[in-house]
Design a protein around this motif. Structure first.
Motif, PDB file in Angstrom:
ATOM      1  N   PHE A   1       0.823  -1.204   0.000  1.00  0.00           N
ATOM      2  CA  PHE A   1       0.000   0.000   0.000  1.00  0.00           C
ATOM      3  C   PHE A   1       0.863   1.263   0.000  1.00  0.00           C
ATOM      4  O   PHE A   1       1.981   1.256   0.508  1.00  0.00           O
ATOM      5  CB  PHE A   1      -0.875   0.075   1.262  1.00  0.00           C
TER       6      PHE A   1
ATOM      7  N   TYR B   1       0.053   5.035   1.551  1.00  0.00           N
ATOM      8  CA  TYR B   1      -0.863   5.887   2.284  1.00  0.00           C
ATOM      9  C   TYR B   1      -0.352   7.315   2.233  1.00  0.00           C
ATOM     10  O   TYR B   1       0.848   7.565   2.196  1.00  0.00           O
ATOM     11  CB  TYR B   1      -0.963   5.465   3.754  1.00  0.00           C
TER      12      TYR B   1
ATOM     13  N   GLN C   1      -0.667  11.050   4.212  1.00  0.00           N
ATOM     14  CA  GLN C   1      -1.101  11.733   5.426  1.00  0.00           C
ATOM     15  C   GLN C   1      -0.877  13.219   5.257  1.00  0.00           C
ATOM     16  O   GLN C   1       0.224  13.731   5.457  1.00  0.00           O
ATOM     17  CB  GLN C   1      -0.349  11.228   6.649  1.00  0.00           C
TER      18      GLN C   1
ATOM     19  N   ARG D   1      -3.546  15.332   9.208  1.00  0.00           N
ATOM     20  CA  ARG D   1      -3.208  14.100   9.905  1.00  0.00           C
ATOM     21  C   ARG D   1      -4.060  12.878   9.611  1.00  0.00           C
ATOM     22  O   ARG D   1      -3.760  11.806  10.086  1.00  0.00           O
ATOM     23  CB  ARG D   1      -3.150  14.309  11.419  1.00  0.00           C
ATOM     24  N   GLN D   2      -5.156  12.986   8.912  1.00  0.00           N
ATOM     25  CA  GLN D   2      -5.937  11.795   8.591  1.00  0.00           C
ATOM     26  C   GLN D   2      -5.213  11.006   7.504  1.00  0.00           C
ATOM     27  O   GLN D   2      -4.897  11.526   6.443  1.00  0.00           O
ATOM     28  CB  GLN D   2      -7.333  12.182   8.087  1.00  0.00           C
ATOM     29  N   MET D   3      -4.929   9.754   7.776  1.00  0.00           N
ATOM     30  CA  MET D   3      -4.214   8.919   6.820  1.00  0.00           C
ATOM     31  C   MET D   3      -5.206   8.334   5.820  1.00  0.00           C
ATOM     32  O   MET D   3      -6.246   7.810   6.187  1.00  0.00           O
ATOM     33  CB  MET D   3      -3.484   7.802   7.542  1.00  0.00           C
TER      34      MET D   3
ATOM     35  N   LEU E   1      -5.721   5.936   2.230  1.00  0.00           N
ATOM     36  CA  LEU E   1      -5.141   4.973   1.302  1.00  0.00           C
ATOM     37  C   LEU E   1      -5.103   5.578  -0.094  1.00  0.00           C
ATOM     38  O   LEU E   1      -6.108   6.055  -0.598  1.00  0.00           O
ATOM     39  CB  LEU E   1      -5.969   3.692   1.287  1.00  0.00           C
TER      40      LEU E   1
ATOM     41  N   ARG F   1      -3.200   0.483  -3.788  1.00  0.00           N
ATOM     42  CA  ARG F   1      -2.775  -0.805  -3.258  1.00  0.00           C
ATOM     43  C   ARG F   1      -2.475  -1.758  -4.404  1.00  0.00           C
ATOM     44  O   ARG F   1      -2.987  -1.601  -5.506  1.00  0.00           O
ATOM     45  CB  ARG F   1      -3.844  -1.393  -2.349  1.00  0.00           C
TER      46      ARG F   1
ATOM     47  N   MET G   1       2.798  13.591   3.897  1.00  0.00           N
ATOM     48  CA  MET G   1       3.693  12.471   4.176  1.00  0.00           C
ATOM     49  C   MET G   1       3.126  11.257   3.458  1.00  0.00           C
ATOM     50  O   MET G   1       1.925  11.010   3.504  1.00  0.00           O
ATOM     51  CB  MET G   1       3.746  12.184   5.669  1.00  0.00           C
TER      52      MET G   1
ATOM     53  N   PHE H   1       3.424   7.150   3.116  1.00  0.00           N
ATOM     54  CA  PHE H   1       3.930   5.951   3.763  1.00  0.00           C
ATOM     55  C   PHE H   1       3.697   4.740   2.873  1.00  0.00           C
ATOM     56  O   PHE H   1       2.592   4.516   2.384  1.00  0.00           O
ATOM     57  CB  PHE H   1       3.227   5.713   5.099  1.00  0.00           C
TER      58      PHE H   1
ATOM     59  N   PHE I   1       5.054  -0.571   8.210  1.00  0.00           N
ATOM     60  CA  PHE I   1       5.135   0.685   7.484  1.00  0.00           C
ATOM     61  C   PHE I   1       6.579   1.135   7.329  1.00  0.00           C
ATOM     62  O   PHE I   1       7.443   0.815   8.145  1.00  0.00           O
ATOM     63  CB  PHE I   1       4.396   1.784   8.260  1.00  0.00           C
ATOM     64  N   GLY I   2       6.818   1.926   6.305  1.00  0.00           N
ATOM     65  CA  GLY I   2       8.092   2.619   6.172  1.00  0.00           C
ATOM     66  C   GLY I   2       8.086   3.888   7.013  1.00  0.00           C
ATOM     67  O   GLY I   2       7.074   4.236   7.619  1.00  0.00           O
ATOM     68  N   LYS I   3       9.229   4.581   7.028  1.00  0.00           N
ATOM     69  CA  LYS I   3       9.342   5.792   7.842  1.00  0.00           C
ATOM     70  C   LYS I   3       8.634   6.984   7.231  1.00  0.00           C
ATOM     71  O   LYS I   3       8.414   7.981   7.904  1.00  0.00           O
ATOM     72  CB  LYS I   3      10.815   6.149   8.050  1.00  0.00           C
TER      73      LYS I   3
ATOM     74  N   ARG J   1       3.397   6.218  16.136  1.00  0.00           N
ATOM     75  CA  ARG J   1       4.524   6.753  15.402  1.00  0.00           C
ATOM     76  C   ARG J   1       5.282   7.697  16.303  1.00  0.00           C
ATOM     77  O   ARG J   1       4.785   8.750  16.688  1.00  0.00           O
ATOM     78  CB  ARG J   1       4.095   7.481  14.130  1.00  0.00           C
TER      79      ARG J   1
ATOM     80  N   GLY K   1       9.854  10.912  13.664  1.00  0.00           N
ATOM     81  CA  GLY K   1      10.943  10.547  12.775  1.00  0.00           C
ATOM     82  C   GLY K   1      11.140   9.064  12.556  1.00  0.00           C
ATOM     83  O   GLY K   1      12.043   8.657  11.831  1.00  0.00           O
ATOM     84  N   LYS K   2      10.287   8.267  13.163  1.00  0.00           N
ATOM     85  CA  LYS K   2      10.456   6.825  13.016  1.00  0.00           C
ATOM     86  C   LYS K   2       9.245   6.201  12.330  1.00  0.00           C
ATOM     87  O   LYS K   2       8.302   6.875  11.954  1.00  0.00           O
ATOM     88  CB  LYS K   2      10.689   6.190  14.391  1.00  0.00           C
ATOM     89  N   GLU K   3       9.339   4.886  12.149  1.00  0.00           N
ATOM     90  CA  GLU K   3       8.265   4.205  11.449  1.00  0.00           C
ATOM     91  C   GLU K   3       6.984   4.183  12.277  1.00  0.00           C
ATOM     92  O   GLU K   3       7.005   4.292  13.495  1.00  0.00           O
ATOM     93  CB  GLU K   3       8.638   2.745  11.142  1.00  0.00           C
ATOM     94  N   ILE K   4       5.892   4.013  11.570  1.00  0.00           N
ATOM     95  CA  ILE K   4       4.634   3.710  12.241  1.00  0.00           C
ATOM     96  C   ILE K   4       4.712   2.251  12.679  1.00  0.00           C
ATOM     97  O   ILE K   4       4.963   1.359  11.880  1.00  0.00           O
ATOM     98  CB  ILE K   4       3.449   3.903  11.285  1.00  0.00           C
TER      99      ILE K   4
ATOM    100  N   PHE L   1      -2.260   6.148  16.359  1.00  0.00           N
ATOM    101  CA  PHE L   1      -3.291   6.014  15.336  1.00  0.00           C
ATOM    102  C   PHE L   1      -4.139   4.780  15.595  1.00  0.00           C
ATOM    103  O   PHE L   1      -3.655   3.756  16.067  1.00  0.00           O
ATOM    104  CB  PHE L   1      -2.662   5.857  13.945  1.00  0.00           C
TER     105      PHE L   1
ATOM    106  N   GLN M   1      -8.019   0.684   5.085  1.00  0.00           N
ATOM    107  CA  GLN M   1      -8.326   1.914   4.366  1.00  0.00           C
ATOM    108  C   GLN M   1      -8.780   3.031   5.281  1.00  0.00           C
ATOM    109  O   GLN M   1      -8.809   4.170   4.887  1.00  0.00           O
ATOM    110  CB  GLN M   1      -9.428   1.663   3.338  1.00  0.00           C
TER     111      GLN M   1
ATOM    112  N   PHE N   1      -8.302   5.067   8.608  1.00  0.00           N
ATOM    113  CA  PHE N   1      -7.516   5.482   9.753  1.00  0.00           C
ATOM    114  C   PHE N   1      -8.195   6.644  10.464  1.00  0.00           C
ATOM    115  O   PHE N   1      -8.869   7.459   9.850  1.00  0.00           O
ATOM    116  CB  PHE N   1      -6.119   5.946   9.323  1.00  0.00           C
ATOM    117  N   GLY N   2      -7.985   6.717  11.743  1.00  0.00           N
ATOM    118  CA  GLY N   2      -8.402   7.882  12.497  1.00  0.00           C
ATOM    119  C   GLY N   2      -7.365   8.987  12.365  1.00  0.00           C
ATOM    120  O   GLY N   2      -6.279   8.763  11.818  1.00  0.00           O
ATOM    121  N   PRO N   3      -7.678  10.163  12.843  1.00  0.00           N
ATOM    122  CA  PRO N   3      -6.765  11.303  12.717  1.00  0.00           C
ATOM    123  C   PRO N   3      -5.563  11.229  13.640  1.00  0.00           C
ATOM    124  O   PRO N   3      -4.622  11.981  13.497  1.00  0.00           O
ATOM    125  CB  PRO N   3      -7.650  12.500  13.067  1.00  0.00           C
TER     126      PRO N   3
END
Lengths: 109, 114
Positions: free
Chosen positions: A35, A37, A39, A43-45, A47, A50, A89, A91, A99-101, B37, B40-43, B91, B103, B105-107
């Protein structure tokens, strides 16, 4: 162990241009989802796109497309005709739940 | 249709205090996930509920974290006592089926421990 690597902490693109975000991953699974994503600053992530690993055809969603190279374990995201609203952002994520950074994309007017 | 909601949006607490984060998934979604998260790092995955049961809690960092999902609806994540390294954005996500891509996610809740 499953890993996802995004080697570009930040990227920038001019409005209307094309940008490619890189992602590599590692998994021992043969069938899996990948996937991207997004953001935004709010801040709402969300999709974006995919890809199922068993499908050879690269997924496309409007201006967003991926270049999925299963053998190389690469899953890059191409954004065409970049818009200011694409700034966010991004991801890359691998099933299951890795997830990636992230890559911060800036779109310059 | 309402999306995934989280409360509070931001919490600032002192080290040693307790904080409880709440997540309301999309109605009808049996699967609920918590992630964190750190700057600066991964989720990082924390845990996964299927209805009220913990399907996978392998990502929970230590026993200072307690997640519950009574009745299989909303979930809470309690941190007690909070440490500085717990700061980050938490999150929540929900999905209808286990293998459905996440698909929704919350804020997020931004937790700052001082």
């Amino acid at each position: 162990a499953q890993t996802v690597t995004q080697s570009q902490p930040e990227m920038s693109v001019q409005e209307a241009e094309t940008v490619t975000l890189s992602c590599t991953y590692d998994t021992s699974e043969s069938d899996y989802y990948l996937f991207w994503y997004k953001q935004p600053p709010s801040r709402q992530m969300i999709l974006v796109i995919r890809q199922e690993a068993y499908k050879q055809q690269n997924a496309t969603e409007n201006r967003f497309s991926v270049n999925f190279q299963k053998a190389a374990k690469s899953f890059s995201l191409k954004i065409s005709d970049s818009q200011l609203g694409d700034a966010a952002m991004y991801f890359c994520a691998l099933e299951k739940l890795v997830f990636g950074k992230g890559t911060k994309l800036t779109v310059n007017p | 249709e309402a999306g995934v909601t989280q409360f509070p949006s931001h919490s600032v607490i002192e080290k040693g205090q307790t904080v409880t984060l709440r997540c309301d998934p999309i109605s009808g979604h049996d699967n609920l996930y918590w992630y964190r998260r750190v700057m600066g790092k991964e989720i990082k995955f924390l845990l996964h509920f299927v209805k009220e049961s913990k399907q996978d809690e392998s990502g929970m960092p230590n026993n200072r974290f307690l997640a519950e999902r009574t009745g299989g609806t909303y979930s809470t994540l309690k941190v007690q006592p909070a440490e500085l390294e717990d700061s980050g954005v938490y999150f929540c996500a929900s999905s209808q089926e286990i293998r459905t891509p996440l698909q929704y996610f919350g804020p997020g809740t931004r937790l700052t421990v001082t």
